[in-house]
Motif scaffolding. Structure first.
Motif, PDB file in Angstrom:
ATOM      1  N   ALA A   1       0.831  -1.209   0.000  1.00 59.97           N
ATOM      2  CA  ALA A   1       0.000   0.000   0.000  1.00 59.97           C
ATOM      3  C   ALA A   1       0.867   1.261   0.000  1.00 59.97           C
ATOM      4  N   THR A   2       2.001   1.235   0.702  1.00 58.13           N
ATOM      5  CA  THR A   2       2.856   2.420   0.767  1.00 58.13           C
ATOM      6  C   THR A   2       3.435   2.764  -0.603  1.00 58.13           C
ATOM      7  N   SER A   3       3.914   1.780  -1.326  1.00 59.14           N
ATOM      8  CA  SER A   3       4.506   2.042  -2.647  1.00 59.14           C
ATOM      9  C   SER A   3       3.454   2.523  -3.636  1.00 59.14           C
ATOM     10  N   ASN A   4       2.250   1.967  -3.551  1.00 56.59           N
ATOM     11  CA  ASN A   4       1.168   2.435  -4.416  1.00 56.59           C
ATOM     12  C   ASN A   4       0.850   3.902  -4.123  1.00 56.59           C
ATOM     13  N   ALA A   5       0.831   4.250  -2.838  1.00 60.75           N
ATOM     14  CA  ALA A   5       0.559   5.643  -2.455  1.00 60.75           C
ATOM     15  C   ALA A   5       1.699   6.556  -2.892  1.00 60.75           C
ATOM     16  N   LEU A   6       2.941   6.083  -2.750  1.00 57.24           N
ATOM     17  CA  LEU A   6       4.088   6.889  -3.146  1.00 57.24           C
ATOM     18  C   LEU A   6       4.051   7.180  -4.641  1.00 57.24           C
ATOM     19  N   CYS A   7       3.605   6.225  -5.430  1.00 56.73           N
ATOM     20  CA  CYS A   7       3.471   6.424  -6.870  1.00 56.73           C
ATOM     21  C   CYS A   7       2.539   7.606  -7.156  1.00 56.73           C
ATOM     22  N   LYS A   8       1.437   7.689  -6.411  1.00 53.38           N
ATOM     23  CA  LYS A   8       0.479   8.784  -6.601  1.00 53.38           C
ATOM     24  C   LYS A   8       1.063  10.106  -6.101  1.00 53.38           C
ATOM     25  N   VAL A   9       1.770  10.049  -4.981  1.00 53.89           N
ATOM     26  CA  VAL A   9       2.396  11.258  -4.436  1.00 53.89           C
ATOM     27  C   VAL A   9       3.390  11.844  -5.435  1.00 53.89           C
ATOM     28  N   LEU A  10       4.112  10.968  -6.135  1.00 53.49           N
ATOM     29  CA  LEU A  10       5.126  11.406  -7.093  1.00 53.49           C
ATOM     30  C   LEU A  10       4.550  11.684  -8.489  1.00 53.49           C
ATOM     31  N   ASP A  11       3.230  11.499  -8.628  1.00 54.69           N
ATOM     32  CA  ASP A  11       2.546  11.762  -9.906  1.00 54.69           C
ATOM     33  C   ASP A  11       3.119  10.927 -11.050  1.00 54.69           C
ATOM     34  N   LEU A  12       3.356   9.651 -10.768  1.00 55.32           N
ATOM     35  CA  LEU A  12       3.910   8.756 -11.770  1.00 55.32           C
ATOM     36  C   LEU A  12       2.815   7.912 -12.415  1.00 55.32           C
ATOM     37  N   LYS A  13       3.064   7.466 -13.623  1.00 58.59           N
ATOM     38  CA  LYS A  13       2.145   6.601 -14.351  1.00 58.59           C
ATOM     39  C   LYS A  13       2.877   5.330 -14.764  1.00 58.59           C
ATOM     40  N   GLY A  14       2.214   4.199 -14.590  1.00 59.39           N
ATOM     41  CA  GLY A  14       2.808   2.928 -14.961  1.00 59.39           C
ATOM     42  C   GLY A  14       2.436   1.857 -13.956  1.00 59.39           C
ATOM     43  N   GLU A  15       3.153   0.765 -13.992  1.00 55.35           N
ATOM     44  CA  GLU A  15       2.906  -0.359 -13.092  1.00 55.35           C
ATOM     45  C   GLU A  15       3.864  -0.293 -11.903  1.00 55.35           C
ATOM     46  N   VAL A  16       3.324  -0.400 -10.706  1.00 54.29           N
ATOM     47  CA  VAL A  16       4.147  -0.426  -9.496  1.00 54.29           C
ATOM     48  C   VAL A  16       4.677  -1.838  -9.287  1.00 54.29           C
ATOM     49  N   LEU A  17       5.963  -1.934  -9.008  1.00 50.57           N
ATOM     50  CA  LEU A  17       6.607  -3.236  -8.781  1.00 50.57           C
ATOM     51  C   LEU A  17       7.553  -3.090  -7.603  1.00 50.57           C
TER      52      LEU A  17
END
Length: 227
Positions: free
Chosen positions: A97-113
């Motif tokens: 959940a933290t990495s998924n949230a960090l992806c949104k915080v950083l305004d990134l697009k793509g697949e989280v791995l």
């Protein structure tokens, strides 16, 4: 005393440390049986099926408010090598959940791995954006991916945290060999990876957590909860 353990290479030093720590056989037996990925342990922790564990930072928010946290975490100061966004259609990683949230915080697009799968992807030359590196570039602060939190036995886990933070743990050769076979990642690469992670939470790490929690609020990103 029920301790949940993240079954990733990033906690290999803690795994070696806790195996040598003077605990009951029941504790160590539970430790080996209750191994999983971060988001699963988040649920176990929130529903109090475990007393303590390295919990994703986003799920440890309430514990931090209640002072049910230690000064041990899973931290990077720059590149982390195991938390990525890769050039695939937008999707979250069910394991964190933290990495998924960090992806949104950083305004990134793509697949989280994340985790060992991400490290193996990097080793094989896969294209990626390292979220630990990008966070540091933007905030100039470490990122705490997980934190040792507790529901019970606080004095014990704070003591374990202090001991762990002040002990340099060397991973035995035979354990590195086991990790190599399990993950299909060479021993030398595993050791190099672990140089990008540290565990002691100090003032800058606490500030990094506060900055992350503030971003969650601004972007209206929900934290895991029991309900």
């Amino acid at each position: 005393m029920r301790f949940g353990k993240i079954d990733y290479l990033n906690l290999a030093p803690f795994d070696v440390f806790i195996k040598s720590y003077p605990m009951t056989s029941g504790f160590k037996k539970f430790l080996q049986s209750k191994k999983s990925y971060p988001s699963r342990l988040n649920k176990d922790f929130l529903f109090k099926r475990i007393d303590a564990g390295f919990i994703s930072s986003i799920a440890g928010y309430q514990s931090s408010l209640k002072h049910k946290v230690t000064l041990s975490g899973i931290i990077s100061k720059g590149s982390v090598w195991s938390v990525f966004v890769i050039p695939n259609p937008q999707s979250e990683d069910y394991q964190s959940a933290t990495s998924n949230a960090l992806c949104k915080v950083l305004d990134l697009k793509g697949e989280v791995l994340i985790g060992d799968r991400a490290l193996r992807y990097r080793y094989n030359g896969g294209e990626h954006i390292d979220m630990g590196k990008l966070w540091y570039q933007k905030q100039h602060l470490p990122f705490v991916f997980g934190r040792l939190c507790f529901n019970a036995y606080g004095d014990l886990y704070k003591h374990i945290s202090r001991k762990f933070n002040h002990k340099k743990t060397k991973i035995p050769y035979y354990i590195l060999t086991q990790y190599e076979k399990k993950t299909k990642i060479p021993r030398a690469y595993i050791l190099e990876y672990l140089k990008h992670i540290y565990y002691k939470i100090g003032p800058k790490e606490r500030l990094g957590l506060k900055r992350f929690y503030r971003q969650l609020l601004f972007k209206k990103i929900k934290k895991p909860s029991r309900f």
